[in-house]
Write a protein that holds these residues in place. Sequence first.
Motif, short mmCIF file in Angstrom:
data_model
loop_
_atom_site.label_atom_id
_atom_site.label_comp_id
_atom_site.label_asym_id
_atom_site.label_seq_id
_atom_site.Cartn_x
_atom_site.Cartn_y
_atom_site.Cartn_z
N LEU A 94 8.66 39.13 83.09
CA LEU A 94 8.58 40.47 82.51
C LEU A 94 9.97 40.99 82.21
O LEU A 94 10.86 40.93 83.07
N ARG A 95 10.17 41.49 80.99
CA ARG A 95 11.42 42.20 80.66
C ARG A 95 11.13 43.69 80.63
O ARG A 95 10.31 44.16 79.84
N VAL A 96 11.80 44.41 81.52
CA VAL A 96 11.59 45.87 81.63
C VAL A 96 12.82 46.56 81.07
O VAL A 96 13.94 46.30 81.53
N GLN A 97 12.62 47.41 80.07
CA GLN A 97 13.78 48.00 79.38
C GLN A 97 14.37 49.21 80.09
O GLN A 97 15.40 49.69 79.70
N GLU A 98 13.72 49.70 81.10
CA GLU A 98 14.17 50.95 81.74
C GLU A 98 13.64 50.94 83.16
O GLU A 98 12.45 50.69 83.39
N VAL A 99 14.51 51.22 84.11
CA VAL A 99 14.13 51.05 85.52
C VAL A 99 12.98 51.98 85.93
O VAL A 99 12.18 51.65 86.80
N LYS A 126 7.14 46.29 93.04
CA LYS A 126 7.99 47.07 93.96
C LYS A 126 7.95 46.46 95.35
O LYS A 126 7.03 45.72 95.70
N GLY A 127 8.97 46.81 96.14
CA GLY A 127 9.00 46.32 97.52
C GLY A 127 9.42 44.87 97.60
O GLY A 127 9.05 44.15 98.52
N GLY A 128 10.21 44.42 96.63
CA GLY A 128 10.62 43.02 96.61
C GLY A 128 12.11 42.83 96.82
O GLY A 128 12.82 43.69 97.34
N VAL A 129 12.56 41.66 96.39
CA VAL A 129 13.98 41.29 96.48
C VAL A 129 14.59 41.51 95.10
O VAL A 129 14.02 41.07 94.09
N VAL A 130 15.73 42.19 95.06
CA VAL A 130 16.38 42.47 93.77
C VAL A 130 17.82 41.98 93.79
O VAL A 130 18.60 42.35 94.67
N ALA A 131 18.16 41.14 92.80
CA ALA A 131 19.56 40.73 92.60
C ALA A 131 20.16 41.69 91.58
O ALA A 131 19.56 41.95 90.54
N ILE A 132 21.35 42.21 91.87
CA ILE A 132 21.98 43.19 90.98
C ILE A 132 23.29 42.64 90.42
O ILE A 132 24.12 42.12 91.17
N ALA A 189 26.89 57.37 93.57
CA ALA A 189 26.41 56.18 94.28
C ALA A 189 25.14 56.51 95.06
O ALA A 189 24.21 55.71 95.12
N GLY A 190 25.10 57.72 95.63
CA GLY A 190 23.91 58.15 96.40
C GLY A 190 22.68 58.24 95.51
O GLY A 190 21.57 57.85 95.91
N GLU A 191 22.86 58.77 94.30
CA GLU A 191 21.72 58.87 93.36
C GLU A 191 21.23 57.47 92.96
O GLU A 191 20.04 57.25 92.81
N PHE A 192 22.18 56.55 92.79
CA PHE A 192 21.81 55.18 92.42
C PHE A 192 20.95 54.56 93.53
O PHE A 192 19.91 53.96 93.26
N VAL A 193 21.37 54.76 94.79
CA VAL A 193 20.62 54.18 95.91
C VAL A 193 19.26 54.84 96.05
O VAL A 193 18.22 54.16 96.09
N SER A 194 19.23 56.19 96.12
CA SER A 194 17.95 56.84 96.42
C SER A 194 17.03 56.83 95.21
O SER A 194 15.83 56.57 95.35
N GLY A 195 17.58 57.09 94.01
CA GLY A 195 16.73 57.17 92.82
C GLY A 195 16.28 55.82 92.31
O GLY A 195 15.10 55.60 92.04
N ILE A 196 17.24 54.89 92.17
CA ILE A 196 16.92 53.61 91.51
C ILE A 196 16.49 52.55 92.52
O ILE A 196 15.39 52.00 92.41
N LEU A 197 17.33 52.28 93.51
CA LEU A 197 16.99 51.20 94.44
C LEU A 197 15.74 51.55 95.26
O LEU A 197 14.81 50.75 95.37
N CYS A 198 15.74 52.75 95.83
CA CYS A 198 14.59 53.13 96.68
C CYS A 198 13.43 53.66 95.85
O CYS A 198 12.29 53.23 96.03
N GLY A 199 13.72 54.60 94.94
CA GLY A 199 12.65 55.26 94.18
C GLY A 199 11.96 54.34 93.20
O GLY A 199 10.76 54.06 93.30
N CYS A 200 12.72 53.83 92.22
CA CYS A 200 12.11 53.05 91.13
C CYS A 200 11.75 51.63 91.56
O CYS A 200 10.73 51.09 91.13
#
Length: 333
Positions: free
Chosen positions: A7-12, A20-26, A108-119
């Motif tokens: 799957l190619r997702v254009q927007e997080v 969700k709830g998986g392993v993510v390489a960044i 950095a906090g928004e990236f962690v809480s919004g993207i890594l945890c939220g999305c």
Amino acid sequence: MGHTMMLRVQEVTRFPGDLKGGVVAIGNFDGVHRGHQAVLAQALDAARAENLAASVLTFEPHPRTVFRPDEPVSRITPAPMKATILGHLGFDAVVEQPFNRAFSSQSAGEFVSGILCGCLGVRHVITGYDFHFGKGREGNPDYLTQAGERHGFSVTLVEQFSDEGGNVVSSSRIRQALAQGDVSEAASLLGYRYAVTAEVTHGKKLGRTLGYPTANMALPPETNLMPGIYAVRFRRSNGILHDGVASFGRRPTVDDDGAALLLETYLFDFAGDLYGETCTVSLVSYLRGEEKFEGLDPLIAQMRSDEADARAVLAGIKPVSPLDATLTFETVT
């Protein structure tokens, strides 16, 4: 190494719930080279060990291009090619997060809480030892590890990957090799043969009259591949492979300077129409530099010689890795 539907997702924010709830390489992973593959392999191993989804979070366009638009990065693997490779490696999804000034100004906090945890709902993050994120690069590996402890996800940082000579494998080294026409060095750093993908367009039809019809592909102006003649393997949009010889450059014998960068491939033992097909050309060997010929007869004689050289090279090639076997040798649709 099978081809998986990835799957190619254009927007997080559109990341599907079932992944969700998986392993993510960044990372940017431009080139998906052997160093990147070391990071990605750890993500795949972790996902398989816990039976979780494996995804990649990457950024489009390359962040350096956003901050220095007058010096766009010459991409080794544009987004579609990167997605193809990640699919072959076994990932379930890649997020091609649009990278712009607004995104880069997130803390950095928004990236962690919004993207890594939220999305993404990450359980495990895997990234390079020098990953920085958030406004002003305030998020660093230590920050990420501590944030993981607070939010309940684990972090694995992967050390730099060095080649057999003890030198770090990097995208800039690969770009340098390509700029010198050293496609074999590029392949040894990438772990597969460098390739370009583009639509076949109408040219001046000169090749036909010379007995060498070519499939013409315009490449991005920032492409820093050395102009010249290459032995290539050509993949049609239906997955079928052909050997060929390609000329990359601005066509000094028949064109004026300042022409667009064109890759013109003569396919061996092929007759047919390729116009409008999106094809991929893997560069196997650099044969010679661009030359200006006095008239068409010497040009045709040289093309015959190039064809013989390319056939000889291509007759003996072997995959440099399982990934290269899939990308350069297998008919995959």
